[in-house]
Design a protein around this motif. Structure first.
Motif, mmCIF file in Angstrom:
data_model
loop_
_atom_site.group_PDB
_atom_site.id
_atom_site.type_symbol
_atom_site.label_atom_id
_atom_site.label_comp_id
_atom_site.label_asym_id
_atom_site.label_seq_id
_atom_site.Cartn_x
_atom_site.Cartn_y
_atom_site.Cartn_z
ATOM 1 N N ALA A 106 0.836 -1.202 0.000
ATOM 2 C CA ALA A 106 0.000 0.000 0.000
ATOM 3 C C ALA A 106 0.873 1.255 0.000
ATOM 4 O O ALA A 106 0.542 2.256 -0.635
ATOM 5 C CB ALA A 106 -0.925 0.000 1.214
ATOM 6 N N ASP A 107 2.002 1.175 0.693
ATOM 7 C CA ASP A 107 2.901 2.330 0.808
ATOM 8 C C ASP A 107 3.866 2.461 -0.365
ATOM 9 O O ASP A 107 4.400 3.546 -0.604
ATOM 10 C CB ASP A 107 3.729 2.228 2.105
ATOM 11 C CG ASP A 107 2.881 2.365 3.358
ATOM 12 O OD1 ASP A 107 1.744 2.880 3.257
ATOM 13 O OD2 ASP A 107 3.334 1.940 4.440
ATOM 14 N N ASN A 108 4.112 1.351 -1.081
ATOM 15 C CA ASN A 108 5.179 1.357 -2.084
ATOM 16 C C ASN A 108 4.748 0.562 -3.319
ATOM 17 O O ASN A 108 4.931 -0.659 -3.381
ATOM 18 C CB ASN A 108 6.452 0.758 -1.471
ATOM 19 C CG ASN A 108 7.669 0.934 -2.341
ATOM 20 O OD1 ASN A 108 7.572 1.056 -3.564
ATOM 21 N ND2 ASN A 108 8.836 0.925 -1.721
ATOM 22 N N GLN A 109 4.189 1.252 -4.301
ATOM 23 C CA GLN A 109 3.724 0.589 -5.518
ATOM 24 C C GLN A 109 4.870 -0.034 -6.298
ATOM 25 O O GLN A 109 4.722 -1.113 -6.880
ATOM 26 C CB GLN A 109 2.965 1.574 -6.410
ATOM 27 C CG GLN A 109 2.455 0.938 -7.698
ATOM 28 C CD GLN A 109 1.527 1.841 -8.460
ATOM 29 O OE1 GLN A 109 0.337 1.904 -8.145
ATOM 30 N NE2 GLN A 109 2.040 2.550 -9.467
ATOM 31 N N THR A 110 6.042 0.619 -6.311
ATOM 32 C CA THR A 110 7.203 0.075 -7.030
ATOM 33 C C THR A 110 7.585 -1.290 -6.478
ATOM 34 O O THR A 110 7.857 -2.230 -7.232
ATOM 35 C CB THR A 110 8.396 1.042 -6.944
ATOM 36 O OG1 THR A 110 8.013 2.301 -7.511
ATOM 37 C CG2 THR A 110 9.609 0.502 -7.683
ATOM 38 N N LYS A 111 7.600 -1.417 -5.153
ATOM 39 C CA LYS A 111 7.929 -2.694 -4.513
ATOM 40 C C LYS A 111 6.891 -3.752 -4.872
ATOM 41 O O LYS A 111 7.240 -4.914 -5.144
ATOM 42 C CB LYS A 111 8.008 -2.504 -2.996
ATOM 43 C CG LYS A 111 8.297 -3.761 -2.202
ATOM 44 C CD LYS A 111 9.662 -4.348 -2.502
ATOM 45 C CE LYS A 111 9.973 -5.512 -1.556
ATOM 46 N NZ LYS A 111 11.107 -6.331 -2.045
ATOM 47 N N PHE A 112 5.622 -3.375 -4.884
ATOM 48 C CA PHE A 112 4.566 -4.309 -5.285
ATOM 49 C C PHE A 112 4.804 -4.793 -6.702
ATOM 50 O O PHE A 112 4.759 -6.003 -6.976
ATOM 51 C CB PHE A 112 3.188 -3.646 -5.167
ATOM 52 C CG PHE A 112 2.098 -4.354 -5.920
ATOM 53 C CD1 PHE A 112 1.900 -5.724 -5.767
ATOM 54 C CD2 PHE A 112 1.262 -3.656 -6.778
ATOM 55 C CE1 PHE A 112 0.889 -6.382 -6.473
ATOM 56 C CE2 PHE A 112 0.257 -4.307 -7.489
ATOM 57 C CZ PHE A 112 0.068 -5.674 -7.335
ATOM 58 N N PHE A 113 5.061 -3.883 -7.633
ATOM 59 C CA PHE A 113 5.289 -4.268 -9.022
ATOM 60 C C PHE A 113 6.475 -5.227 -9.135
ATOM 61 O O PHE A 113 6.413 -6.227 -9.853
ATOM 62 C CB PHE A 113 5.538 -3.032 -9.880
ATOM 63 C CG PHE A 113 4.293 -2.300 -10.307
ATOM 64 C CD1 PHE A 113 3.064 -2.548 -9.710
ATOM 65 C CD2 PHE A 113 4.346 -1.361 -11.317
ATOM 66 C CE1 PHE A 113 1.916 -1.879 -10.096
ATOM 67 C CE2 PHE A 113 3.195 -0.685 -11.736
ATOM 68 C CZ PHE A 113 1.985 -0.939 -11.122
ATOM 69 N N GLU A 114 7.567 -4.932 -8.438
ATOM 70 C CA GLU A 114 8.763 -5.789 -8.495
ATOM 71 C C GLU A 114 8.451 -7.183 -7.965
ATOM 72 O O GLU A 114 8.802 -8.193 -8.592
ATOM 73 C CB GLU A 114 9.901 -5.161 -7.682
ATOM 74 C CG GLU A 114 10.493 -3.905 -8.296
ATOM 75 C CD GLU A 114 11.468 -3.203 -7.367
ATOM 76 O OE1 GLU A 114 11.590 -3.626 -6.185
ATOM 77 O OE2 GLU A 114 12.100 -2.225 -7.814
ATOM 78 N N ASP A 115 7.801 -7.249 -6.822
ATOM 79 C CA ASP A 115 7.517 -8.547 -6.194
ATOM 80 C C ASP A 115 6.451 -9.323 -6.962
ATOM 81 O O ASP A 115 6.524 -10.555 -7.075
ATOM 82 C CB ASP A 115 7.084 -8.351 -4.739
ATOM 83 C CG ASP A 115 8.226 -7.894 -3.848
ATOM 84 O OD1 ASP A 115 9.376 -7.822 -4.335
ATOM 85 O OD2 ASP A 115 7.979 -7.604 -2.664
ATOM 86 N N PHE A 116 5.464 -8.627 -7.509
ATOM 87 C CA PHE A 116 4.444 -9.290 -8.320
ATOM 88 C C PHE A 116 5.074 -9.917 -9.558
ATOM 89 O O PHE A 116 4.795 -11.075 -9.887
ATOM 90 C CB PHE A 116 3.352 -8.284 -8.726
ATOM 91 C CG PHE A 116 2.304 -8.873 -9.629
ATOM 92 C CD1 PHE A 116 1.232 -9.575 -9.093
ATOM 93 C CD2 PHE A 116 2.383 -8.744 -11.008
ATOM 94 C CE1 PHE A 116 0.266 -10.132 -9.919
ATOM 95 C CE2 PHE A 116 1.422 -9.295 -11.836
ATOM 96 C CZ PHE A 116 0.355 -9.996 -11.287
ATOM 97 N N ALA A 117 5.936 -9.155 -10.238
ATOM 98 C CA ALA A 117 6.578 -9.663 -11.457
ATOM 99 C C ALA A 117 7.412 -10.899 -11.155
ATOM 100 O O ALA A 117 7.341 -11.899 -11.876
ATOM 101 C CB ALA A 117 7.442 -8.565 -12.081
ATOM 102 N N ARG A 118 8.196 -10.868 -10.070
ATOM 103 C CA ARG A 118 9.027 -12.021 -9.706
ATOM 104 C C ARG A 118 8.155 -13.230 -9.369
ATOM 105 O O ARG A 118 8.458 -14.363 -9.755
ATOM 106 C CB ARG A 118 9.929 -11.677 -8.521
ATOM 107 C CG ARG A 118 11.284 -11.119 -8.921
ATOM 108 C CD ARG A 118 12.292 -11.202 -7.790
ATOM 109 N NE ARG A 118 11.815 -10.536 -6.579
ATOM 110 C CZ ARG A 118 11.991 -9.243 -6.324
ATOM 111 N NH1 ARG A 118 12.629 -8.480 -7.182
ATOM 112 N NH2 ARG A 118 11.546 -8.717 -5.203
ATOM 113 N N ALA A 119 7.077 -12.995 -8.629
ATOM 114 C CA ALA A 119 6.194 -14.105 -8.237
ATOM 115 C C ALA A 119 5.479 -14.691 -9.448
ATOM 116 O O ALA A 119 5.268 -15.907 -9.522
ATOM 117 C CB ALA A 119 5.187 -13.623 -7.193
#
Length: 199
Positions: free
Chosen positions: A154-167
């Motif tokens: 919720a606080d960091n969209q960039t981190k979400f995008f990175e982790d989603f792509a890896r997963a």
């Protein structure tokens, strides 16, 4: 196309030799499962809780039919007609939308009421505001095993995008069929040849 991250899709996977609804039905989470059941389903496949929370962020787009969450809106419990964890205005809107869902099973609501056509981190922000559509969504904000990751994304969209792509890349390589376990399609891609996908 909808604003999400790029990630590699590895080509050359074999198709299964059979397709059975029953296998699908027991291999993927369903809306009325408890969070513990969903976590077990992912960890049994060697996915971490954080990877599960990242993959669930795909709920930032798409929709669900009313029957999948109607239990939260009508006769929730002896003490409350509506699930009290839902934002009251949101719950009223959903009730109005789904009032005739038994007569019209095609009635549906967006997973992300705020930005339904955009792949972003709004899904996680919604959970903190009582705007999670499924009970399993809401549970991720309440449960201490998942709450830190909901807050992180919720606080960091960039981190979400990175982790989603890896997963997603990891998910695409889960149980790749080899030998006589599957069959090749008509495409002539080389195994593990990469192709970028966009969300």
């Amino acid at each position: 196309m909808v604003g999400g991250p790029y990630y590699n899709v590895f080509l050359g996977r074999k198709d299964g030799l059979s397709s059975k609804f029953q296998i699908v039905d027991t291999s993927f989470p369903i809306p009325k499962m408890s969070l513990s059941q969903i976590i077990s389903m992912f960890t049994d496949k060697n996915f971490s809780i954080q990877e599960m929370v990242a993959l669930t962020g795909s709920h930032t787009i798409g929709f669900a039919h009313c029957k999948e969450f109607s239990n939260r809106l009508f006769q929730f419990s002896k003490n409350s007609e509506i699930d009290p964890t839902l934002n009251p205005r949101y719950a009223k809107g959903l009730r109005d939308l789904c009032v005739n869902y038994t007569k019209n099973p095609s009635m549906a609501a967006f997973n992300d009421v705020m930005t339904p056509g955009k792949f972003d981190n709004m899904y996680y922000l919604n959970l903190q505001r009582g705007l999670g559509l499924m009970s399993s969504d809401t549970a991720m904000w309440v449960d201490e095993r998942t709450k830190p990751f909901v807050k992180l994304y919720a606080d960091n969209q960039t981190k979400f995008f990175e982790d989603f792509a890896r997963a997603m890349e990891k998910l695409s390589l889960y149980k790749v069929k080899t030998g006589r376990q599957g069959e090749r399609s008509d495409f002539n891609f080389m195994p593990n040849e990469g192709l970028e996908a966009i969300m």
